[in-house]
Write an enzyme that holds these catalytic residues in place. Structure first.
Site, PDB file in Angstrom:
ATOM      1  N   SER A 177      -2.891   4.456  10.497  1.00  0.00           N
ATOM      2  CA  SER A 177      -3.151   5.653  10.944  1.00  0.00           C
ATOM      3  C   SER A 177      -1.602   6.481  11.001  1.00  0.00           C
ATOM      4  CB  SER A 177      -3.789   5.773  12.172  1.00  0.00           C
ATOM      5  OG  SER A 177      -3.181   5.172  13.084  1.00  0.00           O
ATOM      6  N   GLU A 180       0.959  -1.245  -0.034  1.00  0.00           N
ATOM      7  CA  GLU A 180       0.082   0.084  -0.005  1.00  0.00           C
ATOM      8  C   GLU A 180       0.709   1.263   0.037  1.00  0.00           C
ATOM      9  OE1 GLU A 180      -3.911   1.854   2.479  1.00  0.00           O
ATOM     10  OE2 GLU A 180      -2.691   0.449   3.321  1.00  0.00           O
TER      11      GLU A 180
END
Length: 392
Positions: A373, A248
């Site tokens: 996050s 990612e």
């Protein structure tokens, strides 16, 4: 750090730029065009355009030729992202499959999975979505409760996923399921591929504050899934998911830099339209965001150099994700401050149609959450890159 590209990479840039110029209508590049379309119309346009791009040889740039890719270098992939952003090409409708699932299948998929899934995905014949987050299992993925009970050569899957991107339009979903009865946390998980059109699969769109429904909830009720649709081995889902998520963060943020620079220039035009361009506070804030963009650019070039020279980024890839997401979000915080209370309203301001920028601003609130996050990324950098002691 190498700031140059090889002759072969520059030749690829010329070919790609010419194809983009010939295949992106001028109206598509106009500010607000995509925001003016119906969601389904926009999706269909993007899907067909990306299919044609793949057939022309400008997709899967780094993928091996055997999977329909171009067999190119990381530099060519970075050039692809940069030129696509510069030409204001449409966003991909199959990002989750192309970015995550395809490279995972290339690494650990069975020969049958590779042959049946990768090619159709590249040509957008099959749209993929990702089912990881659940109510009560967001950042803590190991807390998931969706389960699959073995029934002969299949699993019977029950459970719920939430915040599933493209759930309403997905044909297939790659999802984490607890396949070992009585297991907990990281043990007993498997990555399964499920047909979104199968009996027992229900999708409920989630309407966002921007007005679009990019996300959805997915409910599984006694869904029968072939055991052969398991990727990476039964019970090995956690390791497979970590491999999948490692793709990612990518090798470089050159494409993001180019895209964000475009947004910055539009925000500057808004400041001028509002008569705020002479405000010293606004000018200082815009200058700070411009500096952050250039820091992102040079970091991206450094990362690209490392990858081109065969170095493994490892945990340092968290630095890239942290930097581009914070830079992007910060840029639109400046946009919101520029508009003041009007930032929450999707309507023209000062004779300027800000619909697209406002939607983008709403979207940027999420980028420091998904994909790990910022808090998680900082912990990774502190512990794994800098070697700092773990806090008590």
């Amino acid at each position: 750090m190498d700031l140059t590209y090889s002759p072969a990479a520059e030749e690829f840039r010329v070919d790609l730029r010419a194809w983009l110029a010939a295949n992106i209508p001028a109206r598509w590049a106009a500010s607000g065009f995509w925001a003016s379309l119906d969601e389904d119309e926009a999706f269909d346009l993007r899907r067909d355009w990306e299919r044609r791009k793949a057939l022309a040889g400008f997709a899967g740039i780094e993928w091996p030729v055997e999977y329909g890719g171009r067999g190119g270098s990381p530099a060519m992939a970075a050039i692809h992202d940069e030129e696509l952003a510069r030409a204001r090409g449409p966003r991909s409708v199959n990002t989750l499959g192309l970015t995550f699932l395809a490279p995972t299948l290339m690494a650990v998929g069975t020969p049958e999975q590779k042959a049946e899934i990768i090619g159709p995905m590249l040509r957008n014949e099959v749209i993929w979505c990702q089912g990881f987050s659940e109510p009560g299992a967001g950042s803590d993925l190991a807390a998931l409760r969706t389960h699959g009970e073995r029934d002969g050569d299949a699993f019977i899957v029950n459970g719920q996923k939430v915040w599933t991107t493209s759930a309403r339009r997905g044909d297939q979903i790659f999802t984490m399921v607890r396949t070992e009865p009585g297991s907990s946390r990281h043990r007993g998980l498997s990555l399964l591929l499920i047909d979104m059109h199968a009996p027992g699969v229900e999708v409920r769109p989630i309407r966002q504050m921007s007005g679009v429904s990019e996300f959805g909830e997915v409910f599984f009720t006694d869904v029968r899934v072939p055991a052969s649709a398991c990727v990476g081995g039964l019970g090995n889902g956690w390791a497979t998911a970590m491999l999948l998520l490692s793709f990612e963060r990518g090798a470089s943020a050159i494409g993001q830099y180019t895209d964000y620079l475009r947004a910055f220039e539009e925000i500057v035009r808004v400041a001028k339209a509002l008569g705020r361009d002479g405000d010293p506070v606004v000018r200082q804030e815009l200058a700070r965001r411009r500096v952050e963009l250039e820091c992102l650019r040079y970091h991206s070039l450094h990362v690209l150099t490392e990858v081109e020279q065969g170095r493994d980024l490892g945990f340092a890839s968290s630095v890239t994700k942290l930097q581009w997401s914070q830079t992007y979000q910060g840029l639109f915080e400046t946009f919101d401050e520029l508009l003041g209370p009007d930032a929450a309203l999707v309507r023209p301001t000062a004779d300027v149609d800000l619909t697209a920028l406002r939607r983008e601003s709403f979207w940027t609130r999420s980028v420091t959450i998904w994909g790990g996050s910022s808090q998680v990324q900082r912990s990774i950098v502190a512990e794994r890159v800098l070697g700092l002691p773990r806090g008590s």
